[in-house]
Design an enzyme around this catalytic site. Sequence first.
Site, mmCIF file in Angstrom:
data_model
loop_
_atom_site.group_PDB
_atom_site.id
_atom_site.type_symbol
_atom_site.label_atom_id
_atom_site.label_comp_id
_atom_site.label_asym_id
_atom_site.label_seq_id
_atom_site.Cartn_x
_atom_site.Cartn_y
_atom_site.Cartn_z
ATOM 1 N N ARG A 257 0.927 -1.198 -0.029
ATOM 2 C CA ARG A 257 0.161 0.011 0.005
ATOM 3 C C ARG A 257 0.858 1.306 0.103
ATOM 4 O O ARG A 257 1.415 1.451 1.016
ATOM 5 C CB ARG A 257 -0.994 0.022 1.360
ATOM 6 N N HIS A 261 -3.639 4.838 4.711
ATOM 7 C CA HIS A 261 -4.614 3.629 4.641
ATOM 8 C C HIS A 261 -5.830 4.145 3.981
ATOM 9 O O HIS A 261 -6.392 3.845 2.816
ATOM 10 C CB HIS A 261 -5.028 3.322 6.076
ATOM 11 N N TYR A 270 3.586 4.921 11.883
ATOM 12 C CA TYR A 270 3.746 3.520 12.141
ATOM 13 C C TYR A 270 4.766 2.757 11.238
ATOM 14 O O TYR A 270 4.833 1.723 11.504
ATOM 15 C CB TYR A 270 2.273 3.001 12.433
HETATM 16 C C1 LIG Z 1 -15.196 -5.775 10.238
HETATM 17 C C2 LIG Z 1 -14.439 -4.314 10.077
HETATM 18 N N1 LIG Z 1 -13.438 -4.059 11.274
HETATM 19 C C3 LIG Z 1 -12.708 -2.645 10.917
HETATM 20 C C4 LIG Z 1 -12.838 -1.791 9.915
HETATM 21 C C5 LIG Z 1 -12.082 -0.883 10.066
HETATM 22 N N2 LIG Z 1 -10.996 -0.861 9.014
HETATM 23 C C6 LIG Z 1 -11.334 -0.573 7.758
HETATM 24 S S1 LIG Z 1 -10.169 -1.145 6.648
HETATM 25 C C7 LIG Z 1 -9.177 -1.683 7.785
HETATM 26 C C8 LIG Z 1 -7.925 -2.314 7.494
HETATM 27 C C9 LIG Z 1 -8.036 -3.280 6.575
HETATM 28 O O1 LIG Z 1 -6.873 -3.955 6.393
HETATM 29 P P1 LIG Z 1 -6.728 -4.952 5.045
HETATM 30 O O2 LIG Z 1 -7.873 -6.130 5.120
HETATM 31 O O3 LIG Z 1 -5.413 -5.422 4.907
HETATM 32 O O4 LIG Z 1 -7.049 -4.085 3.657
HETATM 33 P P2 LIG Z 1 -6.455 -2.928 3.332
HETATM 34 O O5 LIG Z 1 -6.997 -1.843 3.868
HETATM 35 O O6 LIG Z 1 -4.961 -2.964 3.695
HETATM 36 O O7 LIG Z 1 -6.610 -2.780 1.687
HETATM 37 C C10 LIG Z 1 -9.789 -1.679 9.004
HETATM 38 C C11 LIG Z 1 -9.345 -2.053 10.377
HETATM 39 C C12 LIG Z 1 -13.983 -2.557 9.038
HETATM 40 N N3 LIG Z 1 -14.013 -1.584 8.047
HETATM 41 N N4 LIG Z 1 -14.531 -3.795 9.166
#
Ligand SMILES: Cc1ncc(C[n+]2csc(CCOP(=O)(O)OP(=O)(O)O)c2C)c(N)n1
Lengths: 357, 346
Positions: A257, A261, A270
Site C-alpha cells: 500500500r 490507509h 507507524y
Molecule cells: C469488520 C471491520 N472491522 C474494522 C474495520 C475498519 N477498517 C477499515 S479498513 C481496515 C484495515 C483493512 O486492512 P486489509 O484487510 O489489509 O485491507 P487494506 O486496507 O490494507 O486494503 C480496518 C481495520 C472495518 N472496515 N471492518
Amino acid sequence: MPRKIIHQAVTERLEILDKDGRVDKTLLPDLSDDQLLTLYRMMIQMRKLDEKALNLQRQGRTGTYASLRGQEACQAGMALAMEPQDWLVPSFREHGIMTLRGIPAHLIYAFWKGDERGDLFPEGVNCLPPSIPVGSQLLHAAGVGMALKLRQAAAVAVGFAGDGASSEGDFHEALNFAGIFQTQTVFLIQNNQWAISVPFKRQTAADSIAQKAHAYGIQGIQVDGNDVLAVYAAAKEAVDRARSGGGPTLVEALTYRMENHTTADDAIRYRPAEELLYWRERDPIDRMRKFLVSRKLWNDKKEVALAEEAAAAIEAEVERLEAMPAPSPVEMFETMYAQMPWNLQEQRDEMAREVGR
Amino acid sequence: MTRQQAAASQQERSLRAVESPAERLTMVQAINQALKAEMERDETVLVLGEDVGRDGGVFRVTEGLLDAFGSERVMDTPLAESGIVGFSIGLAAAGFRPVAEIQFMGFLYPALNQLFAHAARMRNRSRGRTHLPMVVRMPYGGGIHPPEHHSESYEALLVNTPGLKVVVPSTPYDAKGLLASAIRDEDPVVFLEPKRIYRAFREEVPSEPYTVPIGKAKVVKTGTDLTIIAYGSMVRQALEAHDALARDGISAEVVDLRTLSPVDAGTIIESVTKTGRAVVVHEAPRTGGFGAEIVALINERALVHLKAPVERVAGYDVVFPHALLENHYLPNRERVVAAAKRALEF
Ligand SMILES: Cc1ncc(C[n+]2csc(CCOP(=O)(O)OP(=O)(O)O)c2C)c(N)n1
C-alpha cells in the site's frame, strides 16, 4: 498403530517479471502484444483515477478516500483474466478493477464523496457494491459462485479482500463454504502488508495467506502482486479452473500500500520510510513499461499520448461527477424495501415537508 | 455499584474538590487519561484492539499507552472483532480486566455472538462463580461525514441484552469518570463514545482519578414546562433546544441519561412527574429504539402526571445515509424544538 503423516503441503509463489523489466520466458503467459499493452494501459488508467481521487479529496471536492496506488497490477491482472459475464465482489480498495469492469469513474468518485448513487452501477455490470465491513464480502463471493454453479453458468465470482481480512472469521468461512460446495469462486487477497497500522505479521503466524487454502481443501498460490504478468497468469489459471468446474482458488498477491490507509490516516506514525523506498523501486507500472520498451512495443511518444488520453478521460469523469445534481434527502427512504411500509412513508413525508420537496 | 464503591467514589470526589488540579480536555483526552490512570492503578487492566498500539487508535484515544505500558498490556490485535471480544472474555475469566476497543460500532457485529452469547451470560451461566470484569469501548454515532458503516448507533440491541451494562458519556468530565467506573465494574460494560463530540469542545477535567457512578442520570438543566431526555451527542441538541425554547419563555429540563442500562428510572420519573411532558431524543432509528423504552417507563410510572403524549425525536427507520445526506438524518435542534412545541400545545 503408527504415528504417520496425513498431510503435507507445498505452497508456490509465482514471479515472472522482475523489477527491472526482465521476464522468465518459460513462465510468460500466452498473451498477444495487444493484450500486453492492454495490461499496461489498464494500470495507467487506474493510477490516473487514483491520483485524481486524491486531488479531489485534498481540494474538498470528495470525502475520505482509500488509495489503490501500488496495487494496480493485482487489479489489472485479474481484470484481463475475467470475462464480461463474471461477477466482481469487491471491498473498498478495488475501484480500479471496478472501472475496468465498466463502472464509470464518476460513480467511484461519487461513492467517496458520500453519495449513494455512486453504488448504482450500469445495467449488465455484475458487481456488488464495495463492502466496507472487512472480509464479509468473501462469503458473498462464495454464494455467487454457488449460484453460478447451480445455474451451470460459464461464469465465476471473484472476491477481493486485503490481508487484514484474512483474520476475520468470514474469510475462513468463505474458503470453507467454497471448498465444501466446490463453488465457482476465486478469492484474490491483495496482501499489501498493512491493515491500517497493523503489519502483516500481526495477522498470522503463518508464512503466507496462500497456504491457508490447504486447510480448506482448495487450491492456493502466492504471486508477486506487483508483477502484472504473474497476477494475470495465476488469475487466469484460477478463473479457468473455477469456470470449468475444477473448484475454487485462493490467490494471494503480495504487494504494498503506497499511500496512507485512507486520506484520514497518517502512515508516518507507524511505518518506516525505507519500506516505501524499497517498494517504489518495485512499482508495477515501471517494470511493465521497461518490459514493453525492451520488446519494442512502447516508447516515450506512446507514453505521452497515453498519459494525455487517460488524463482527458478522467477530467471528463470529474465533469460528470460535478454535473450530478445534489441528492434529494427523501432518497434515503426510497430504496429500503420493495414496498415502502407506512412508517417510512410517514417519515418520508415529514422529511419532504421539512426540505420543501 | 456496591456501597464500598460508592463510598470510594464519594471520597475521591471530595478529595478532588479540595486539591486536584484540572485541565481543559477534549473527550478523547479525558478517555485517554482514564485509561492511563486505571492501567497505573491496576496492573490487571489491559488494552486491546485494532490499531490501538503504535497508531494510538484511529481517533488517538489510546495514544501513548503502548510506550507507557508495553506490548503485553497494550495489544494490537489481528483484524477480528469476534476475536477481540472472545479473547477478552478469556482474559477476564482468568483474572484480567481487558478494555477492548472496537474501531467503530458499525464493526461490532462480528463480535455480537461473543458479546451476547457469552459476555452477557457468563456470570449467570456459572451461577455466579465466573464473572467478566471487562469493558468493550467503541466510537458510535454520526456527524463526522465518514464512509458507510462508520455512523451507526445500535445501542438498543445492547440494552436489550440482559447481562450487559451500557454507558454513554456526553462530556469529557463524565467520560473520564464513567470509564473509570466501567473498568472497575465487576460486570461487562459496553462503553459508547459519541465520536461526533470527541473533540467538539473542552471542559475542566481533574487530573486525579475519580469515578462517576454507572446507573445515574444527570439533570443538566432544571426546568418546569417539559423534560428533554437525551444521551451521547444528542445532549448538545437537547441543550440547544433548551436555549431556543427559553427564548420563547419555555422552561425545559434536560436529563442526560449517561447510562442506558441500567437506566436511571428514578431521575426520569421524578422529572416527568414535575413537568408532565417529555421529549426523548436519540439518533438511532426510531422503531424499537431506546426512546421506546423511556416512553414505556414513563407510561408505567408517571402516566397520571402526563399532560401530553411523550414525543420521540429519532433517526429515521433507514440505513444511515452516506455523508452527503447525513445532516438530514440526524436529529437537530429544530426537530427537538418542534417536538417540544407539539407536547406543549397538545
Ligand atoms: C469488520 C471491520 N472491522 C474494522 C474495520 C475498519 N477498517 C477499515 S479498513 C481496515 C484495515 C483493512 O486492512 P486489509 O484487510 O489489509 O485491507 P487494506 O486496507 O490494507 O486494503 C480496518 C481495520 C472495518 N472496515 N471492518
